[in-house]
Write a protein that holds these residues in place. Structure first.
Motif, PDB file in Angstrom:
ATOM      1  N   MET A  56       1.015  -0.994   0.023  1.00 60.55           N
ATOM      2  CA  MET A  56      -0.015  -0.058  -0.081  1.00 60.55           C
ATOM      3  C   MET A  56       0.898   1.213  -0.007  1.00 60.55           C
ATOM      4  N   GLU A  57       0.578   2.162  -1.012  1.00 62.83           N
ATOM      5  CA  GLU A  57       1.336   3.274  -1.230  1.00 62.83           C
ATOM      6  C   GLU A  57       1.138   4.255   0.180  1.00 62.83           C
ATOM      7  N   VAL A  58       0.242   4.998  -0.038  1.00 62.64           N
ATOM      8  CA  VAL A  58      -0.086   5.941   0.961  1.00 62.64           C
ATOM      9  C   VAL A  58      -1.304   5.651   1.856  1.00 62.64           C
ATOM     10  N   MET A  59      -1.100   5.396   3.030  1.00 60.04           N
ATOM     11  CA  MET A  59      -2.428   5.040   3.864  1.00 60.04           C
ATOM     12  C   MET A  59      -3.465   6.115   4.191  1.00 60.04           C
ATOM     13  N   LYS A  60      -4.713   5.867   4.160  1.00 56.85           N
ATOM     14  CA  LYS A  60      -5.660   6.744   4.157  1.00 56.85           C
ATOM     15  C   LYS A  60      -6.635   6.110   5.376  1.00 56.85           C
ATOM     16  N   LYS A  61      -7.329   7.033   5.775  1.00 54.14           N
ATOM     17  CA  LYS A  61      -8.107   7.076   7.143  1.00 54.14           C
ATOM     18  C   LYS A  61      -9.435   6.140   6.544  1.00 54.14           C
ATOM     19  N   MET A  62      -9.710   5.063   7.346  1.00 54.50           N
ATOM     20  CA  MET A  62     -11.086   4.287   7.021  1.00 54.50           C
ATOM     21  C   MET A  62     -12.317   4.769   7.587  1.00 54.50           C
ATOM     22  N   PRO A  63     -13.339   4.807   6.806  1.00 55.24           N
ATOM     23  CA  PRO A  63     -14.535   5.154   7.352  1.00 55.24           C
ATOM     24  C   PRO A  63     -14.982   4.109   8.401  1.00 55.24           C
ATOM     25  N   ASP A  64     -15.690   4.723   9.327  1.00 51.68           N
ATOM     26  CA  ASP A  64     -16.275   3.984  10.515  1.00 51.68           C
ATOM     27  C   ASP A  64     -16.475   2.404  10.319  1.00 51.68           C
ATOM     28  N   ALA A  65     -17.411   2.069   9.552  1.00 52.86           N
ATOM     29  CA  ALA A  65     -18.097   0.881   9.144  1.00 52.86           C
ATOM     30  C   ALA A  65     -16.989   0.024   8.676  1.00 52.86           C
ATOM     31  N   GLU A  66     -15.905   0.573   7.811  1.00 53.29           N
ATOM     32  CA  GLU A  66     -14.941  -0.412   7.594  1.00 53.29           C
ATOM     33  C   GLU A  66     -13.897  -0.795   8.507  1.00 53.29           C
ATOM     34  N   PHE A  67     -13.627   0.503   9.393  1.00 49.55           N
ATOM     35  CA  PHE A  67     -12.711   0.098  10.549  1.00 49.55           C
ATOM     36  C   PHE A  67     -13.350  -0.830  11.671  1.00 49.55           C
ATOM     37  N   ASP A  68     -14.570  -0.762  11.603  1.00 45.10           N
ATOM     38  CA  ASP A  68     -15.151  -2.026  12.607  1.00 45.10           C
ATOM     39  C   ASP A  68     -15.084  -3.155  12.019  1.00 45.10           C
ATOM     40  N   ILE A  69     -15.288  -3.273  10.596  1.00 45.24           N
ATOM     41  CA  ILE A  69     -14.898  -4.639   9.855  1.00 45.24           C
ATOM     42  C   ILE A  69     -13.667  -5.133  10.202  1.00 45.24           C
ATOM     43  N   MET A  70     -12.516  -4.005  10.197  1.00 42.36           N
ATOM     44  CA  MET A  70     -11.005  -4.346  10.121  1.00 42.36           C
ATOM     45  C   MET A  70     -11.021  -4.984  11.612  1.00 42.36           C
ATOM     46  N   LYS A  71     -11.716  -4.475  12.707  1.00 43.06           N
ATOM     47  CA  LYS A  71     -11.529  -4.581  14.063  1.00 43.06           C
ATOM     48  C   LYS A  71     -11.831  -6.287  14.203  1.00 43.06           C
ATOM     49  N   VAL A  72     -12.859  -6.732  13.512  1.00 44.08           N
ATOM     50  CA  VAL A  72     -12.945  -8.158  13.492  1.00 44.08           C
ATOM     51  C   VAL A  72     -12.400  -8.972  12.781  1.00 44.08           C
ATOM     52  N   VAL A  73     -11.686  -8.558  11.539  1.00 43.06           N
ATOM     53  CA  VAL A  73     -10.492  -9.054  10.830  1.00 43.06           C
ATOM     54  C   VAL A  73      -9.352  -9.408  11.596  1.00 43.06           C
ATOM     55  N   TRP A  74      -8.990  -8.175  12.264  1.00 44.49           N
ATOM     56  CA  TRP A  74      -7.752  -8.413  13.171  1.00 44.49           C
ATOM     57  C   TRP A  74      -7.984  -9.312  14.419  1.00 44.49           C
ATOM     58  N   ALA A  75      -9.157  -9.281  14.982  1.00 38.39           N
ATOM     59  CA  ALA A  75      -9.308 -10.116  16.198  1.00 38.39           C
ATOM     60  C   ALA A  75      -9.363 -11.632  15.833  1.00 38.39           C
ATOM     61  N   ASN A  76      -9.507 -11.992  14.755  1.00 33.26           N
ATOM     62  CA  ASN A  76      -9.505 -13.454  14.317  1.00 33.26           C
ATOM     63  C   ASN A  76      -8.410 -13.750  13.409  1.00 33.26           C
ATOM     64  N   ASP A  77      -8.014 -15.201  13.624  1.00 31.77           N
ATOM     65  CA  ASP A  77      -6.999 -15.874  12.638  1.00 31.77           C
ATOM     66  C   ASP A  77      -7.328 -15.700  11.401  1.00 31.77           C
TER      67      ASP A  77
END
Length: 125
Positions: free
Chosen positions: A1-22
């Motif tokens: 990923m070149e330049v990181m951008k802020k995630m909208p809240d709904a996408e961040f909530d999904i990423m929290k689930v992604v990070w919490a699981n193997d």
């Protein structure tokens, strides 16, 4: 990923689930852990996952009929980015400004200040 951008809240909530699981993770897992409580349809979760793929936060593989997803960025790296951006935008990179704002808003207890003082001592040693 070149330049990181802020995630909208709904996408961040999904990423929290992604990070919490193997990894890999599926839309079924997202629906179980987040989508159902939000009242999202499966198609909503799929759309959000595809946006995360397009933005470079996750990658996807197709196995039979099911898509699986893998994080491309760690939670720690994203939080460093978000925190750094917040500090720069709202506090001119001043830690004192951040703490003073939190303290003035009654968000910092004396026990927090004691912990902060101990942390600062450790960092200086």
């Amino acid at each position: 990923m070149e330049v990181m951008k802020k995630m909208p809240d709904a996408e961040f909530d999904i990423m929290k689930v992604v990070w919490a699981n193997d990894p890999p993770i599926t839309t079924h897992i997202i629906m179980q852990q987040l989508g159902n409580e939000r009242g999202w349809k499966a198609q909503t979760v799929i759309s959000l996952m595809l946006r995360l793929v397009e933005r470079g936060f996750i990658r996807t593989e197709k196995k039979g009929k099911e898509r699986t997803y893998f994080p491309l960025i760690s939670k720690e790296d994203y939080l460093k980015f978000e925190t750094g951006d917040f500090m720069e935008r709202f506090h001119a990179n001043s830690f004192v400004s951040l703490v003073a704002t939190l303290y003035a808003g009654n968000k910092v207890k004396d026990s927090d200040l004691d912990q902060l003082e101990n942390w600062l001592k450790e960092k200086r040693e």
